[in-house]
Design an enzyme around this catalytic site. Structure first.
Site, PDB file in Angstrom:
ATOM      1  N   LYS A   1       0.869  -1.188   0.000  1.00  9.72           N
ATOM      2  CA  LYS A   1       0.000   0.000   0.000  1.00  9.72           C
ATOM      3  C   LYS A   1       0.895   1.224   0.000  1.00  9.72           C
ATOM      4  O   LYS A   1       1.678   1.446   0.928  1.00  9.72           O
ATOM      5  CB  LYS A   1      -0.890  -0.025   1.236  1.00  9.72           C
ATOM      6  CG  LYS A   1      -1.767   1.208   1.366  1.00  9.72           C
ATOM      7  CD  LYS A   1      -2.736   1.099   2.530  1.00  9.72           C
ATOM      8  CE  LYS A   1      -3.543   2.367   2.699  1.00  9.72           C
ATOM      9  NZ  LYS A   1      -4.479   2.265   3.830  1.00  9.72           N
TER      10      LYS A   1
ATOM     11  N   LYS B   1      -2.060  -1.518  -3.919  1.00 11.41           N
ATOM     12  CA  LYS B   1      -2.953  -0.356  -3.820  1.00 11.41           C
ATOM     13  C   LYS B   1      -2.136   0.928  -3.848  1.00 11.41           C
ATOM     14  O   LYS B   1      -1.145   1.010  -3.128  1.00 11.41           O
ATOM     15  CB  LYS B   1      -3.724  -0.457  -2.509  1.00 11.41           C
ATOM     16  CG  LYS B   1      -4.595   0.730  -2.215  1.00 11.41           C
ATOM     17  CD  LYS B   1      -5.122   0.698  -0.806  1.00 11.41           C
ATOM     18  CE  LYS B   1      -5.889   1.971  -0.565  1.00 11.41           C
ATOM     19  NZ  LYS B   1      -6.236   2.163   0.804  1.00 11.41           N
TER      20      LYS B   1
END
Ligand code: PBG
Length: 325
Positions: A197, A250
């Protein structure tokens, strides 16, 4: 005589829609989509999120109708985010038995037992300072935070969640959750790690929706530097070692290379999160008439699938369900 073989006639396979369909290498399927939902405290709230046209913050009393609509579209799973009434320094609502998410899960499971419920496990929507963990003297205490993430996951699963997804980017968060779930007889519940992330500007609209912008500093001491690719592989590897069943990259669009590489290197199922800012860009340009919304959206989502994602978390899921129907 002309030399017919001096170049390839690749266009032969593009002559019409039928042959293009036969040779198409990727197609979108609504069964691969997860729709993120924002649940807010209060009564009779259905508040449009201004930076994310088409998305709403809804209160528990609107949830039943929303869930019925989602299911009627053919969407098979949701990812839940909660905005509690009270935020505090330690994010208490996140691991309270009657917190906003725990209550939302019960409503969803009463309404649609088969709708797959994934919960985001992070403190940032629940802390008054907006950081993803416990702050001590201006720094995040990693090891105290992962205990609370574990407790949050346990309460979500006790309320009926099908899967938990730690997104705080704390080291050891998957392991901490796995051990608590196993000790609580939830060995069958999978964990999806937000493994790689990145610290991204594309979370901006989400933070408006969840009221979770950090009150000081930024998230760079825990989320990843966008310039790093090898480090993403290390993050994925460590999540797998800690027991993640699904790994995630992400955001999606600026990180298609990372999605591709994780797909090449690891056998775990891979999720990609098509984040809020990625959604808002298309919506804004479409509103201005600068791109055609349907074809731009489907092109973008197809690129995520082509890069190697098995499942896609996207705010576009409702539109996609209608376009593909
Ligand atoms: C919680 C969390 C965030 C997102 C998903 N989980 C916000 C953040 O890290 O700041 C962002 C999702 C999106 O932008 O759509 N930590």
């Amino acid at each position: 005589m002309t030399d017919n073989f001096s170049f390839s006639r690749l266009r032969r396979l593009r002559n019409n829609g039928v042959i293009r369909g036969y040779v198409s290498e990727n197609s979108l399927d609504i069964k691969k989509f997860v729709y993120p939902l924002f649940i807010r405290f209060g009564v009779d709230v259905k508040e449009p999120i201004s930076s994310m046209p088409g998305c709403f913050n809804i209160s528990l009393d609107h949830l039943k109708r929303e869930v019925e609509y989602i299911v009627s579209l053919g969407i098979t799973g949701v990812l839940l985010f909660g905005i509690p009434e009270m935020k505090d320094a330690v994010g208490s609502d996140c691991y309270s038995d009657d917190g906003i998410i725990q209550e939302a899960i019960k409503v969803i499971k009463d309404t649609a037992p088969d709708l797959y419920v994934i919960t985001d496990i992070c403190l940032c929507e629940y802390t008054d300072h907006g950081h993803c963990g416990i702050v001590e003297n201006g720094v995040i205490n990693n090891d105290e935070t992962i205990k609370l993430l574990g407790e949050s996951a346990l309460t979500h699963v006790q309320a009926g969640a099908d899967m938990v997804a730690p997104s705080a980017m704390m080291d050891g968060q998957v392991k901490a959750i796995r051990s608590l779930l196993d000790a609580g007889s939830f060995t069958h519940i999978p964990i999806m790690g937000y493994s790689a992330k990145y610290s991204s500007a594309f979370y901006g609209p989400f933070r408006e929706a969840a009221d979770s912008t950090p009150s000081f500093g930024d998230r760079k001491a825990y989320q990843m530097d966008p310039s790093n690719r090898r480090m993403a592989l290390e993050e994925v590897e460590s999540d797998i070692k800690e027991g993640a069943d699904i790994v995630m990259v992400k955001p999606a669009l600026s990180y298609l290379d990372v999605i591709h590489e994780v797909r090449q290197k690891y056998n775990k199922p891979l999720a990609a999160y098509n984040v809020s800012g990625e959604y808002s860009l298309i919506k804004a340009a479409a509103e201005k008439g600068w791109v055609d919304e349907k074809s731009a959206t489907l092109e973008v989502l197809t690129s995520i699938s082509r890069a190697g994602a098995d499942m896609i978390i996207s705010y576009h899921a409702k539109d996609v369900a209608q376009w593909l129907a």
